[in-house]
Design a protein around this motif. Structure first.
Motif, short mmCIF file in Angstrom:
data_model
loop_
_atom_site.label_atom_id
_atom_site.label_comp_id
_atom_site.label_asym_id
_atom_site.label_seq_id
_atom_site.Cartn_x
_atom_site.Cartn_y
_atom_site.Cartn_z
N VAL A 114 0.84 -1.20 0.00
CA VAL A 114 0.00 0.00 0.00
C VAL A 114 0.88 1.25 0.00
N ALA A 115 1.94 1.24 0.78
CA ALA A 115 2.83 2.40 0.90
C ALA A 115 3.44 2.78 -0.45
N SER A 116 3.77 1.78 -1.26
CA SER A 116 4.35 2.09 -2.58
C SER A 116 3.34 2.85 -3.43
N GLY A 117 2.04 2.49 -3.29
CA GLY A 117 1.00 3.23 -4.00
C GLY A 117 0.86 4.66 -3.49
N LEU A 118 0.97 4.82 -2.17
CA LEU A 118 0.89 6.15 -1.57
C LEU A 118 2.07 7.02 -2.03
N GLU A 170 3.39 11.83 -7.88
CA GLU A 170 2.69 12.35 -9.06
C GLU A 170 2.12 13.73 -8.79
N GLY A 171 1.67 13.94 -7.54
CA GLY A 171 1.09 15.23 -7.15
C GLY A 171 2.12 16.24 -6.69
N LYS A 172 3.42 15.94 -6.91
CA LYS A 172 4.52 16.84 -6.56
C LYS A 172 4.64 17.06 -5.05
N LYS A 173 4.10 16.15 -4.27
CA LYS A 173 4.22 16.22 -2.81
C LYS A 173 5.33 15.27 -2.36
N LEU A 174 6.56 15.60 -2.79
CA LEU A 174 7.67 14.68 -2.58
C LEU A 174 8.07 14.57 -1.11
N GLU A 175 7.86 15.62 -0.35
CA GLU A 175 8.20 15.57 1.07
C GLU A 175 7.30 14.57 1.79
N THR A 176 6.01 14.58 1.43
CA THR A 176 5.06 13.63 2.03
C THR A 176 5.43 12.20 1.62
N ALA A 177 5.78 12.02 0.33
CA ALA A 177 6.19 10.70 -0.15
C ALA A 177 7.42 10.21 0.61
N LYS A 178 8.37 11.12 0.84
CA LYS A 178 9.59 10.77 1.56
C LYS A 178 9.28 10.37 3.01
N VAL A 231 11.94 -3.43 -2.50
CA VAL A 231 12.28 -2.86 -3.80
C VAL A 231 11.11 -2.07 -4.39
N VAL A 232 9.87 -2.47 -4.11
CA VAL A 232 8.71 -1.77 -4.67
C VAL A 232 8.64 -0.34 -4.13
N CYS A 233 8.86 -0.18 -2.83
CA CYS A 233 8.83 1.16 -2.23
C CYS A 233 9.99 2.02 -2.73
N TYR A 234 11.17 1.43 -2.81
CA TYR A 234 12.31 2.16 -3.35
C TYR A 234 12.05 2.62 -4.78
N SER A 264 12.47 11.31 -9.83
CA SER A 264 12.74 11.59 -11.24
C SER A 264 11.65 12.46 -11.84
N LEU A 265 10.40 12.18 -11.48
CA LEU A 265 9.28 13.00 -11.96
C LEU A 265 9.42 14.44 -11.49
N GLY A 266 9.95 14.60 -10.28
CA GLY A 266 10.11 15.94 -9.73
C GLY A 266 11.41 16.60 -10.15
N SER A 267 12.09 16.01 -11.14
CA SER A 267 13.37 16.53 -11.66
C SER A 267 14.45 16.58 -10.59
N LEU A 268 14.32 15.72 -9.57
CA LEU A 268 15.35 15.63 -8.54
C LEU A 268 16.20 14.39 -8.82
N ASP A 269 16.83 14.40 -9.99
CA ASP A 269 17.49 13.20 -10.48
C ASP A 269 18.72 12.82 -9.66
N GLU A 270 19.43 13.82 -9.13
CA GLU A 270 20.60 13.51 -8.31
C GLU A 270 20.18 12.81 -7.02
N LYS A 271 19.05 13.22 -6.46
CA LYS A 271 18.53 12.56 -5.26
C LYS A 271 18.06 11.14 -5.59
#
Length: 297
Positions: A78-82, A88-96, A107-110, A118-125
């Motif tokens: 479920v967490a991987s879906g969250l 997708e909604g650009k809420k990367l801090e919440t995802a983190k 591996v699914v969560c990673y 990558s979607l958020g253009s934070l490719d180095e992270k």
């Protein structure tokens, strides 16, 4: 059915999702909630992926609340879906935060988090997290490599060698055979960096060299660096592999136009007319030539 079981709900939810009817899957999940049917990890994962596919962050948040109510929000499936829906909604801090709260990362969560970065253009992270997977001994999958290699072309030049090392490690260290997506990503990376010799060597060795997609990617990068010789080769391959595709004509003509080789650009247009290839909407491939003709009637 008078009293459908949870597996029946899951079957129809899965059917809608697999066929791309995400809206109906979400509506059915709401109907399920209205009837007080307790969700499980399977239908929560399905509905979260549907919300992510449609970019419905608010519906995703509602599903998040449903997962918390059911005590399943810490389940990795479920967490991987969250993570996906918040990424997708650009809420990367919440995802983190969701990722960091999990007791045992798989591996699914990673993969979900790397894709989100990558979607958020934070490719180095994304690269940093990809390395973290290795340190933690998490077995990387084909999708892990697809995601990180797609980030390579957007990264600074000093990280391109690292991306090539990752590509080479697929077979040598992980026993994974690179597929078309992996080859396309690394060809794009090399082309974007202007490393065409390496790109050509790889093209000649790979098993996917008869696929039009990879030649079109190479041709697109030739335009960036005005590599006419390789562009001509890529265009010839595409003329053979995908005769009615107007993209190679457009890209090749644009390269000639940028170099003010007007006769060559005109010849490409004439070849396209001879072969009765129709120009796809969106390609302004003769604009430069038209401007030159207007300036020099």
């Amino acid at each position: 059915m008078f009293d459908p079981s949870l597996s029946s709900w899951n079957a129809i939810l899965s059917g809608y999702s697999l066929n791309g009817d995400y809206k109906e899957a979400i509506n059915l999940f709401r109907q399920m909630q209205f009837q007080n049917v307790q969700p499980d990890r399977t239908n929560l994962a399905i509905i979260l992926s549907s919300c992510a596919a449609m970019g419905l962050l608010q519906s995703g948040k509602q599903s998040h609340a449903a997962s918390q109510k059911a005590g399943l929000h810490m389940d990795n499936y479920v967490a991987s879906g969250l993570i996906s829906i918040y990424s997708e909604g650009k809420k990367l801090e919440t995802a983190k935060q969701i990722l960091e709260r999990l007791r045992e990362l798989d591996v699914v969560c990673y993969n979900a988090m790397i894709a989100g970065l990558s979607l958020g253009s934070l490719d180095e992270k994304a690269f940093t997290l990809f390395k973290h997977m290795r340190v933690k001994g998490v077995m990387q999958t084909q999708f892990s490599f697809t995601t990180i290699l797609n980030s390579c072309a957007k990264l600074h030049s000093e990280l391109i060698d690292e991306g090539i090392e990752i590509f080479n490690s697929m077979q040598l260290e992980h026993g994974l055979e690179p597929n078309l997506d992996h080859h396309t990503a690394i060809i794009d990376t090399l082309g974007q960096a202007g490393r065409f010799y390496e790109a050509e060597v790889l093209m000649d060795q790979m098993p996917h060299k008869d696929d039009p997609i990879i030649w079109e990617v190479l041709l697109s990068t030739c335009r960036i660096h005005a590599n006419v010789g390789l562009a001509r080769r890529a265009a010839r391959e595409l003329f053979h592999l995908d005769p009615q595709n107007s993209a190679p004509y457009a890209l090749l003509a644009n390269i000639y136009t940028s170099l003010e080789r007007w006769d060559d650009a005109r010849a490409v247009r004439e070849l396209m007319t001879q072969k009765e290839v129709r120009k796809n909407p969106g390609y302004s491939w003769i604009a430069g030539l038209s401007m030159k003709i207007k300036l020099n009637p």
